[in-house]
Design an enzyme around this catalytic site. Structure first.
Site, short mmCIF file in Angstrom:
data_model
loop_
_atom_site.label_atom_id
_atom_site.label_comp_id
_atom_site.label_asym_id
_atom_site.label_seq_id
_atom_site.Cartn_x
_atom_site.Cartn_y
_atom_site.Cartn_z
N HIS A 188 0.82 -1.21 0.00
CA HIS A 188 0.00 0.00 0.00
C HIS A 188 0.86 1.27 0.00
CE1 HIS A 188 -3.63 -2.40 1.54
NE2 HIS A 188 -3.70 -2.21 0.25
N ASP A 455 -2.66 -9.78 -28.34
CA ASP A 455 -2.95 -11.09 -28.91
C ASP A 455 -3.23 -10.99 -30.41
OD1 ASP A 455 -2.66 -13.15 -27.01
OD2 ASP A 455 -4.37 -12.35 -25.91
N ARG A 465 3.88 -14.22 -28.73
CA ARG A 465 4.32 -12.94 -28.18
C ARG A 465 5.42 -13.09 -27.13
NH1 ARG A 465 -1.42 -11.47 -25.06
NH2 ARG A 465 -0.29 -10.31 -23.47
N CYS A 502 -7.35 -1.86 -25.85
CA CYS A 502 -6.75 -2.00 -24.53
C CYS A 502 -5.43 -2.73 -24.56
CB CYS A 502 -7.72 -2.68 -23.56
SG CYS A 502 -8.17 -4.34 -24.06
C1 PEP Z 1 -4.39 -8.08 -25.41
O1 PEP Z 1 -4.30 -9.24 -25.84
O2 PEP Z 1 -4.10 -7.07 -26.06
C2 PEP Z 1 -4.87 -7.84 -24.04
C3 PEP Z 1 -5.13 -6.64 -23.59
O3 PEP Z 1 -4.99 -8.94 -23.23
P1 PEP Z 1 -3.75 -9.66 -22.50
O4 PEP Z 1 -2.52 -8.82 -22.72
O5 PEP Z 1 -4.12 -9.77 -21.07
O6 PEP Z 1 -3.71 -10.97 -23.22
MG MG Z 2 -5.21 -10.89 -24.77
#
Ligand code: PEP
Ligand code: MG
Length: 574
Positions: A188, A455, A465, A502
């Site tokens: 924390h 991904d 990756r 994201c």
């Molecule tokens: C992605 O694949 O871009 C993603 C945000 O999920 P993660 O990195 O958790 O696989």
């Molecule tokens: Mg992903």
């Protein structure tokens, strides 16, 4: 000059005199005592401490400058309310020992259990137990705890472990940096340091015996380096760094709470990616306009010996939704398998785990686990604006099946009289080329899309990756990846739903500019990067980003796309 290496927990450099916050070492007496009397003393100590924490929470709620402590103090309250903790102490008292010793024993047992786990987050929770134990003992022994409010001049705070309650009344401007003997990245204290932008280094055992109050110290919260009694040359170097940092921070501070828009006013949403409920503090203080991705699998990966139960999950989701005060919160259902393994579950051997039973496929293969999570999410939904997102959707049937599960669980809860928000939205991650190619059809079923570029890139170029041998193929700016992103956004818009991003591409300035130009409605990245991504977007006109995106889509390889983006950015700097 004395050099030390610690754990870098909050970036930035600091230079100043040490302010040593030394807590009294408690001498815990051990004696035979009357259990009834000791239970009474314990009851009083719990009551007083609870009351004190509630007062601090109320005071902090009015203090808009230092955010974060209320949640942390609430964690301490929960600890005090934890029946297991209380029961252990009472069992110890029943053996005929005094209350202080009984608390010490229970606290020690619980903290050591957590510390023994190979998990940084849970080990840091041990700090909460130690803190509550210490404060209970102080109450029982009528000892007062020295505080940070004694700080009068700017200084580097040196402490064993910065407790949340220590920071109440702290004048942020007087704390140049924090050095602590214990605590890791997710403690924390580290969360507070990061959310306040105070450089900090922890993991410096024996530090309190080494430093004297007023002694000069330099620290680098990015590398973890600490220099006691720095020479003139080092001091000059740090002074220059600190000045540059302050200028940069001043400039970035303006972008924490600014709207997210291009120079000519085209707006989009900038949200945060988080893994734990506690990170909402940093997300909000960085200016996140929501949570674009909560990787709920961390709850599963950190669970000790079984899949997390509905109640445990419910509490976490409620905390995130409440903390985010009505901003949209996208919680992704468990995305395990592939590289994300669990301690308590052996995944069957697969030839190609990344192409196997991971993410939503695992949820379908173990439907009760997915349904438990869905129930926890639905029950929590009344506490904020929840969006449930399914990872690695490949086909329309998969999304329909996920949506049907949500509907069934919703009906089931409602039949039991448990309220569920009517405003929940259901979306999916575009991570598989098939989903991008079928985006328009999928968009007819979903309420939103979020592109997981991490991904999507690996599946488009068939390059793991995590495999260094094929890293040269892991190309975010490959025209094939861009075309799939473009199709996903266009497909979403054709059916009137929003499309965010994201994956890490949104956290890269050039990537963010390109995605904005392609028409993304939202970007989500790690909280610390939000102000700088927002500043980048503010520097360009939407029309020029659109034009660059169109140009990028015409290129033949990733190098040429990078060149287009480099030219755009160079033009701005010229
Ligand atoms: C992605 O694949 O871009 C993603 C945000 O999920 P993660 O990195 O958790 O696989
Ligand atoms: Mg992903």
């Amino acid at each position: 000059m004395h050099k030390l290496e610690g754990i870098p927990v909050s970036g930035g450099m600091a230079l100043g005199a040490c302010f040593v916050l030394r807590r009294p070492v408690l001498m815990i007496p051990h004696y035979a005592a009357d259990p009834a009397q000791e239970r009474q003393r314990l009851q009083e100590a719990f009551g007083t401490l609870e009351e004190k924490i509630r007062v601090l929470i109320a005071r902090e709620a009015q203090n808009q400058t230092v955010k974060g402590e209320p949640q942390i103090l609430e964690a301490h309250l929960l600890m005090l309310e934890d029946p297991d903790f209380r029961q252990r102490i009472e069992q110890n008292i029943a053996t005929g020992i005094n209350a202080e010793a009984a608390v010490e024993q229970a606290g020690h047992e619980m903290a050591s259990r957590l510390l023994a786990l190979p998990d940084a987050y849970l080990a840091d929770r041990a700090t909460d137990i130690q803190e509550v134990t210490y404060r209970l003992q102080c109450h029982l022994l009528h000892q007062t705890v020295p505080g940070i409010q004694d700080l009068q001049n700017p200084a580097v705070l040196v402490t064993r472990e910065l407790a949340p309650a220590d920071t109440i009344g702290m004048n942020r401007n007087l704390v140049l940096g924090i050095l602590s003997e214990t605590g890791g990245v997710t403690s924390h204290a580290s969360i507070i340091a990061r959310s306040l932008g105070i450089p900090a280094v922890s993991g410096l055992p024996g530090l309190l015996d080494l430093v004297q109050p007023g002694q000069q110290v330099c620290l680098d919260g990015t590398s973890g380096q600490v220099l006691l009694d720095p020479d003139a040359e080092t001091r000059l170097l740090f002074t220059r760094h600190v000045q540059r940092q302050q200028e940069e921070e001043k400039e970035l501070a303006a972008y924490r709470q600014a709207p997210t828009q291009t120079r000519d006013g085209h707006s989009l949403l900038l949200a945060a990616n988080i893994a734990h409920a506690g990170e909402t503090v940093q997300a909000l203080s960085s200016g996140a306009q929501g949570i674009g991705l909560m990787r709920s699998e961390f709850l599963y990966m950190e669970s000790k010996d079984s899949f997390p139960g509905e109640e445990e999950q419910y509490r976490q989701y409620v905390q995130v939704l409440r903390d985010m005060k009505g901003h949209d919160v996208i919680i992704r259902t468990l995305d395990i398998g592939g590289d994300k393994q669990l301690r308590y579950y052996r995944f069957p051997e697969e030839e190609n785990p990344f192409l196997g039973v991971r993410a939503i496929r695992f949820g379908f293969a173990h439907e009760e686990i997915l349904r438990t999570q869905i129930r926890a999410l639905l029950r929590a939904s009344v506490c904020g604006s929840l969006r449930i997102m399914f990872p690695m959707i490949a086909t329309r049937e998969e999304f329909s099946r996920a949506r049907a599960i949500v509907q069934e669980e919703k009906d089931h809860l409602q039949r039991q009289g448990i309220p569920v928000s009517p405003a929940i939205r259901l979306g999916l991650m575009i991570e598989i080329p098939a989903a991008a190619l079928q985006a328009e059809s999928l968009a007819g079923e979903a309420d939103f899309f979020s592109i997981g570029t991490n991904d999507l890139i690996q599946y488009t170029l068939a390059a793991d990756r995590l495999n260094p041998g094929v890293q040269y193929l892991y190309q975010p700016f490959h025209p094939a990846v861009l075309k799939l992103i473009q199709m996903s956004i266009a497909g979403a818009h054709a059916r009137g739903i929003p499309c965010g991003i994201c994956g890490e591409m949104a956290a890269d300035p050039a990537g963010a500019l390109l995605l904005c130009g392609m028409g993304a409605d939202a970007l989500s990245c790690s909280p610390a990067l939000i102000p700088s991504i927002r500043r980048t977007l503010h520097q360009y006109d939407y029309a020029e980003l659109q034009q660059t995106a169109q140009q990028a889509l015409q290129q033949e390889d990733a190098g040429q796309v990078r060149q287009c983006l480099a030219e755009l950015m160079e033009r701005r700097q010229a």
